[in-house]
Scaffold this active site. Structure first.
Site, PDB file in Angstrom:
ATOM      1  CD  GLU B  56       5.722  -1.859  -2.463  1.00 54.56           C
ATOM      2  OE1 GLU B  56       4.579  -1.369  -2.389  1.00 54.56           O
ATOM      3  OE2 GLU B  56       6.301  -2.065  -3.538  1.00 54.56           O
ATOM      4  CB  CYS B  87       7.408   1.733  -2.275  1.00 51.15           C
ATOM      5  SG  CYS B  87       5.603   1.882  -2.212  1.00 51.15           S
TER       6      CYS B  87
END
Lengths: 157, 157
Positions: B56, B87
């Site tokens: 991510e 993330c």
């Protein structure tokens, strides 16, 4: 002045210099190993166009690059502010030994930063967050973990 | 197949390919804007020696670099696994519009990843965490926020 205070004073200098230079937010961080500064970082979000370039992340990435390792198990972090959830996650993934912080997440919120808001969001179930989180294709994606588990020469982290 | 499933299938392919190539963990992610893929990422922690290089984060950084912006307000994220706290923080800082995930944090924990453990740690007060967090020099560090507030040409983020 105790050594910890010398390191924190240096991190504060980095933050103040960062504001002066206009590179990003008022945050500085150091990674220290065996009483020596291994790497430093300041917030570079707006100058690098990188929302992940918080001082702690910048310092962790620099220290790992310097050591050619993806963990910093015998290192300490000095940061001018209590880490946001992103940085706290990075600290755990890097497996740092000790964290020293100066200002609090509440101080950051008072100055207009989202840390406290993100802490509140993280505590919620995915369906209750301000950013919608939807699940799909879990069954298909479990193949990724199966491939990982089956890989004999994988590098765990 | 609905468009969301096409994107998730692509993210799953990225994760499988990443395991095959030995570049890092079994995770893939895409940033999508206006129905088109803007950037992609896979977990590169062990190959880049960067504990923050989750799929991510890699995808967010790539999308921001591509757009020369530090926010992705009109973009969606597709990720093969529920984001870890690091993330999730990055997703909020990037101000993404929508997140689609496949596997859960529990699936990641079952495969040996620390996501769930870090979620538990984040919920604790700093003094109660496995990594010790100590506060020092708050009064001195408040000068960083004062300098930020006094800066007339600052770029907020």
């Amino acid at each position: 002045m105790a050594k910890a205070s010398v390191f924190m004073a240096k991190a504060i200098d980095l933050a103040l210099e960062n504001v002066e230079l206009g590179k990003g937010g008022p945050f500085g961080a150091l990674i220290v190993q065996n009483g020596e500064i291994l790497a430093s970082g300041a917030n570079l979000v707006t100058s690098l166009n990188d929302p992940t370039a918080h001082a702690e992340v910048v310092a962790i990435r620099a220290a790992c690059a310097f050591k050619s390792e993806f963990q910093l198990t015998d290192c300490d972090l000095y940061t001018t502010c209590e880490p946001c959830p992103m940085c706290l996650g990075a600290i755990y993934w890097a497996r740092l030994r000790h964290v020293y912080f100066a200002c609090t997440a509440a101080d950051a919120a008072d100055a207009g930063f989202d840390d406290r808001y993100i802490y509140e969001q993280i505590a919620r179930a995915p369906a209750d967050r301000a950013i919608p989180f939807d699940s799909l294709m879990r069954d298909e994606a479990l193949a990724c973990f199966a491939a990982w588990s089956a890989k004999t020469n994988r590098v765990n982290y």
